[in-house]
Scaffold this active site. Structure first.
Site, short mmCIF file in Angstrom:
data_model
loop_
_atom_site.label_atom_id
_atom_site.label_comp_id
_atom_site.label_asym_id
_atom_site.label_seq_id
_atom_site.Cartn_x
_atom_site.Cartn_y
_atom_site.Cartn_z
N CYS A 114 0.83 -1.22 0.00
CA CYS A 114 0.00 0.00 0.00
C CYS A 114 0.86 1.26 0.00
CB CYS A 114 -0.96 0.00 1.19
SG CYS A 114 -0.15 -0.13 2.80
N HIS A 429 -1.34 1.21 7.58
CA HIS A 429 -1.86 1.21 6.20
C HIS A 429 -1.73 2.61 5.60
CE1 HIS A 429 -4.13 -0.19 2.82
NE2 HIS A 429 -5.12 0.65 3.03
#
Length: 487
Positions: A114, A429
């Protein structure tokens, strides 16, 4: 490193000396076969020694140089099922809805990637970079043999080209991640669970920009004869310059030294009294350091003062949120709420000489704003409620005539935000938020792309476990004037 040269038989074709690295998941090998054959990875069936190669691990398969793989799969498009009934919005999957709404493509997460996906999406918010990459003629190699900068740049060019051709879909950035791992092995680090470990998005941003800086030129038709303009795109559009003064505070008679430092990113330091981004930026521009004093013949305290002497068209700002925590041996995160704005004015951070150069464009902005305000007052006084038809306008250049890619006003508008959710840079994330137009924005959460508002973006200032801004990308505020007022 277990890297083998293998052969692959596909129907009547045979591919020889294909590089296979068993330290990487088989999906990377399938990505190479996709580049060679055109067979999508999810439609490949690859066998070796009677065993079927999986996507995520090699299992008990043992290889040696010259091993023969068998691959099955068609490069032709799969037949589409006939439409039997009308598809309503509420019945659509996220990908179907994205395609119907012509959303930009997302990027699949290939295992803690990510950080890379968010970086790629934010840099794609620079239209001039996308155009310069289209004209880049460098080579791409997943087997080595060309420079890291060349491979990274060519892989990003090809990835953006694929994204331009596939609105509303999700693309697996397999070639780009493979090239990134080859060029910078630290990004290929494995976690204790065997998959790829999470990485720092700003480190990825920095390395990718460094590669682009070495390889991507400004399109030739845009270059003008100028002593200032460089042929390098990043230098012109993302590169700024500081005028740095050094004054010894222990020797008044020692003259102040002056120098120039380049930057491709500003730092916003998050200290106790920093509540707003502008405060954090200013704290970076004045600091005390210890260095050798030639007049005293020993180390002394110097005051280092920096002012911006050249503004790039696109300004990247990093929120310095991570610091190394020795006890836990991690880069811990500062969760403090630091506000940022959609519009940014950096006039106060510039040298007096640059401020004087910025003033003419700033005066034009003020003149246009004053005129709009006066028209609104007149319309209100006369009772006009209907808006007049929009007049044709022209975009004024945002750069100085002799300095391509610079900012000639000091005014910026937020174009993209890279955020982090979590407590350390090696976990959590990363997500990209990119401006569409006006108050409309996209949120790129890997392959999940959704529409959000400017209000949602302003909530990314930190203060808790929600997504917090880590890297911000500001673009030039462009002056839009009626055609009859242009010269």
């Amino acid at each position: 490193m277990p890297v083998f040269k293998v052969n692959v038989k596909w129907g009547k074709e045979k591919f020889s000396d294909v590089e296979c690295n068993t330290d990487e998941p088989p999906m990377v090998f399938k990505a190479q076969m996709f580049a060679l054959s055109g067979v999508q990875p999810d439609r490949q069936k690859i066998m070796v020694k009677g065993a079927v190669v999986k996507d995520d691990d090699w299992g008990n398969i043992k290889l040696k140089d010259g091993a023969m793989f068998m691959m099955m799969g068609s490069a032709d498009a799969l037949p589409q099922a006939p439409v039997e009934k009308t598809m309503f919005v509420e019945d659509m999957t996220d990908q179907q809805l994205a395609k119907a709404l012509e959303m930009p493509p997302g990027l699949m997460n290939l295992g803690n990637t990510c950080y890379m996906n968010a970086t790629v999406q934010c840099l794609r918010a620079i239209p001039e970079l996308r155009e310069a990459l289209r004209k880049y003629g460098g080579n791409l190699s997943v087997a080595g043999g060309v420079s890291a900068a060349d491979s990274i740049t060519a892989a990003l060019r090809d990835l953006y080209n694929s994204m331009d051709k596939k609105p509303g879909g999700a693309i697996p950035p397999m070639i780009f991640i493979q090239v990134l791992h080859m060029a910078y092995p630290q990004f290929a680090e494995k976690s204790e669970h065997g998959g790829f470990a999470q990485q720092d998005a700003n480190e990825c941003w920095t390395e990718v920009v460094r590669c682009l800086q070495q390889e991507v030129d400004v399109p030739q038709e845009l270059l003008k004869e100028s002593s200032r303009s460089s042929s390098r795109f990043i230098d012109q559009y993302l590169g700024g310059e500081f005028e740095v003064g050094m004054k010894c505070e222990e020797a008044e008679g020692e003259p102040e030294s002056k120098s120039t430092e380049k930057f491709y990113q500003l730092s916003c330091f998050i200290e106790k009294d920093v509540k707003y981004m502008q405060t954090g930026l200013r704290s970076r521009l004045e600091e005390h350091i210890t260095k050798n004093s030639p007049s005293l013949g020993r180390d002394a305290i110097y005051k280092k003062s920096s002012k911006i002497k050249r503004l790039p068209g696109y300004l990247a700002i990093q929120f310095v949120r991570f610091y190394y925590k020795e006890k836990e041996a991690i880069n811990a995160k500062i969760l403090k709420d630091v506000k940022f704005t959609m519009s940014l004015d950096v006039y106060d951070l510039c040298t007096p000489e640059l401020q004087a150069k910025l003033q003419p464009a700033r005066d034009k902005f003020k003149e246009l704003e004053d005129k709009k305000a006066e028209e609104m007052i007149q319309n209100k006084a006369s009772g006009k409620t209907e808006e007049e038809p929009a007049k044709p306008t022209k975009m004024e250049p945002y750069s100085f005539p002799d300095d391509l890619g610079s900012n000639n006003s000091g005014f910026y508008e937020l174009q993209a935000v890279l955020t982090h959710k979590g407590r350390s840079s090696s976990s959590g994330h990363y997500v990209a938020w990119v401006k569409k137009k006006g108050d409309e924005w996209y949120m790129f959460d890997d392959d999940n792309v959704t529409c959000v508002t400017a209000e949602d973006v302003l909530k990314l200032s930190g203060g808790g476990d929600w997504h917090s801004a880590y890297v911000l990308l500001y673009g030039p505020r462009v002056l839009e004037v009626p055609l009859e007022e242009t010269s």
